[in-house]
Design a protein around this motif. Structure first.
Motif, mmCIF file in Angstrom:
data_model
loop_
_atom_site.group_PDB
_atom_site.id
_atom_site.type_symbol
_atom_site.label_atom_id
_atom_site.label_comp_id
_atom_site.label_asym_id
_atom_site.label_seq_id
_atom_site.Cartn_x
_atom_site.Cartn_y
_atom_site.Cartn_z
ATOM 1 N N LEU A 133 0.864 -1.168 0.000
ATOM 2 C CA LEU A 133 0.000 0.000 0.000
ATOM 3 C C LEU A 133 0.907 1.225 0.000
ATOM 4 N N ALA A 134 0.847 2.000 -1.080
ATOM 5 C CA ALA A 134 1.693 3.187 -1.224
ATOM 6 C C ALA A 134 0.898 4.420 -0.806
ATOM 7 N N LEU A 135 1.438 5.160 0.165
ATOM 8 C CA LEU A 135 0.751 6.336 0.683
ATOM 9 C C LEU A 135 1.646 7.563 0.607
ATOM 10 N N ARG A 136 1.049 8.697 0.374
ATOM 11 C CA ARG A 136 1.739 9.979 0.499
ATOM 12 C C ARG A 136 0.818 10.915 1.269
ATOM 13 N N GLY A 137 1.391 11.653 2.204
ATOM 14 C CA GLY A 137 0.606 12.600 2.979
ATOM 15 C C GLY A 137 1.487 13.729 3.481
ATOM 16 N N VAL A 138 0.843 14.747 4.019
ATOM 17 C CA VAL A 138 1.558 15.903 4.558
ATOM 18 C C VAL A 138 1.081 16.144 5.987
ATOM 19 N N HIS A 139 2.040 16.280 6.908
ATOM 20 C CA HIS A 139 1.752 16.644 8.289
ATOM 21 C C HIS A 139 1.843 18.164 8.417
ATOM 22 N N PHE A 140 0.909 18.754 9.182
ATOM 23 C CA PHE A 140 0.869 20.208 9.347
ATOM 24 C C PHE A 140 0.981 20.584 10.818
ATOM 25 N N ALA A 141 1.628 21.715 11.062
ATOM 26 C CA ALA A 141 1.702 22.305 12.400
ATOM 27 C C ALA A 141 1.199 23.741 12.302
ATOM 28 N N ASN A 142 0.097 24.022 13.009
ATOM 29 C CA ASN A 142 -0.512 25.358 12.947
ATOM 30 C C ASN A 142 -0.789 25.789 11.508
ATOM 31 N N GLY A 143 -1.221 24.819 10.696
ATOM 32 C CA GLY A 143 -1.578 25.129 9.321
ATOM 33 C C GLY A 143 -0.416 25.204 8.355
ATOM 34 N N ARG A 144 0.813 25.069 8.842
ATOM 35 C CA ARG A 144 1.992 25.117 7.982
ATOM 36 C C ARG A 144 2.480 23.705 7.702
ATOM 37 N N PRO A 145 2.912 23.403 6.469
ATOM 38 C CA PRO A 145 3.455 22.066 6.191
ATOM 39 C C PRO A 145 4.663 21.788 7.081
ATOM 40 N N PHE A 146 4.639 20.638 7.741
ATOM 41 C CA PHE A 146 5.700 20.260 8.671
ATOM 42 C C PHE A 146 6.570 19.143 8.099
ATOM 43 N N ALA A 147 5.937 18.202 7.395
ATOM 44 C CA ALA A 147 6.689 17.079 6.825
ATOM 45 C C ALA A 147 5.861 16.390 5.757
ATOM 46 N N ILE A 148 6.559 15.904 4.727
ATOM 47 C CA ILE A 148 5.949 15.011 3.737
ATOM 48 C C ILE A 148 6.243 13.576 4.161
ATOM 49 N N GLU A 149 5.265 12.726 4.032
ATOM 50 C CA GLU A 149 5.466 11.313 4.364
ATOM 51 C C GLU A 149 5.148 10.452 3.151
ATOM 52 N N ASP A 150 6.132 9.658 2.711
ATOM 53 C CA ASP A 150 5.932 8.653 1.672
ATOM 54 C C ASP A 150 6.142 7.290 2.317
ATOM 55 N N ARG A 151 5.120 6.451 2.280
ATOM 56 C CA ARG A 151 5.152 5.198 3.045
ATOM 57 C C ARG A 151 4.681 4.026 2.194
ATOM 58 N N LEU A 152 5.319 2.885 2.404
ATOM 59 C CA LEU A 152 4.870 1.614 1.851
ATOM 60 C C LEU A 152 4.525 0.696 3.015
ATOM 61 N N ILE A 153 3.375 0.053 2.957
ATOM 62 C CA ILE A 153 2.952 -0.899 3.984
ATOM 63 C C ILE A 153 2.762 -2.262 3.334
ATOM 64 N N SER A 154 3.322 -3.280 3.937
ATOM 65 C CA SER A 154 3.119 -4.640 3.449
ATOM 66 C C SER A 154 1.699 -5.081 3.771
ATOM 67 N N LEU A 155 0.926 -5.413 2.740
ATOM 68 C CA LEU A 155 -0.443 -5.873 2.973
ATOM 69 C C LEU A 155 -0.494 -7.332 3.399
ATOM 70 N N VAL A 156 0.651 -8.015 3.340
ATOM 71 C CA VAL A 156 0.747 -9.346 3.934
ATOM 72 C C VAL A 156 0.872 -9.210 5.446
ATOM 73 N N ALA A 157 1.721 -8.274 5.893
ATOM 74 C CA ALA A 157 1.910 -8.061 7.330
ATOM 75 C C ALA A 157 0.734 -7.326 7.956
ATOM 76 N N ALA A 158 0.101 -6.427 7.194
ATOM 77 C CA ALA A 158 -0.977 -5.596 7.742
ATOM 78 C C ALA A 158 -2.156 -5.577 6.773
ATOM 79 N N PRO A 159 -2.873 -6.696 6.618
ATOM 80 C CA PRO A 159 -3.974 -6.744 5.634
ATOM 81 C C PRO A 159 -5.096 -5.754 5.917
ATOM 82 N N LEU A 160 -5.302 -5.391 7.191
ATOM 83 C CA LEU A 160 -6.370 -4.448 7.527
ATOM 84 C C LEU A 160 -6.078 -3.036 7.036
ATOM 85 N N ALA A 161 -4.817 -2.775 6.686
ATOM 86 C CA ALA A 161 -4.457 -1.438 6.203
ATOM 87 C C ALA A 161 -5.166 -1.108 4.895
#
Length: 246
Positions: A133-161
């Motif tokens: 599962l490939a995800l991209r998101g942005v974390h914000f602090a007080n409305g300002r971009p704080f960090a970009i997150e690019d994540r891969l999750i194994s759907l074998v290890a975490a099928p509920l994801a």
């Protein structure tokens, strides 16, 4: 300790697997935390109505998986998570931002199941024959971009994801709640923001950023790989050390 009903029809191998699975579930759920002494082998033989050898093999399998450590004459204990690198924590960005007195928000940009890339050994190893599962998101602090997150999750290890609502709960927080890790690796580097990343972070292209790449495993099996990209002035990493022991 209440003794459950015996299962005389269980073969030693299947009973050994049952003992291992039940102890592993208590560890991975957090019910038995790091340092917790699991019941002595003679206590488990009574609990499961089996031989000492069957119990010993189950505990040995848990030790080989890195979930328990065996200490002579003291018993077996839940192992402390292994972390490779100087940074000994997996931060929860929401807690960190709110700890600064700032309002936290997360925006999910993309969430797509896909196969691992054909020539990417890390992705193939993480997928373990399934999808990622490939995800991209942005974390914000007080409305300002704080960090970009690019994540891969194994759907074998975490099928509920596959069906999780990551717009409502950031993937890192979801994983910490549902798939406790037993081993982690951090890599830290500095780089200039590319145009797409710069747009998401509301900074100029080429601005110095801190990249934190992390992989986590549970009982030796890969769970997730993530890269978080922070503007250089927005984030720092601190670790406290003691002298190494021989």
């Amino acid at each position: 300790m209440n003794k459950p009903a015996a299962f005389p029809e269980d073969a030693p191998a299947s009973l050994q697997k049952r003992i291992r699975t039940e102890i592993e579930a208590k560890i991975l759920s957090g019910e038995w935390g790091p340092g917790y002494r699991i019941p002595f082998e003679h206590e488990l033989t009574v609990q499961y109505g089996c031989s000492r050898m069957t119990v010993s093999k189950a505990i040995s399998a848990l030790a080989e998986a890195g979930l328990v450590t065996r200490r002579r004459r003291a018993g077996s204990f839940v192992a402390r998570p292994k972390v490779h690198s100087a940074v000994l924590d997996i931060p929860d960005l929401r807690s960190e931002i709110e700890g600064r007195g700032e309002a936290y928000a997360f925006k999910l940009v993309a969430c797509t199941p896909r196969a691992p890339k054909a020539k990417n050994a890390e992705e193939i190893d993480l997928a373990r024959g399934g999808e990622l599962l490939a995800l991209r998101g942005v974390h914000f602090a007080n409305g300002r971009p704080f960090a970009i997150e690019d994540r891969l999750i194994s759907l074998v290890a975490a099928p509920l994801a596959r069906d999780a609502d990551f717009a409502a709960q950031p993937p890192g927080a979801w994983l910490l709640e549902h798939i406790p890790w037993t081993e982690a690796e951090n890599r830290i580097s500095a780089l200039g923001a590319d145009t797409e990343s710069a747009n998401l972070l509301a900074i100029a292209p080429g601005t110095a950023c801190l990249a934190v790449e992390r992989r986590t495993w549970r009982a030796g099996e890969g769970v997730t790989k993530v890269r978080q990209l922070f503007p250089g002035e927005a984030y720092d990493l601190v670790a406290r050390f003691g002298p190494s022991r021989g």
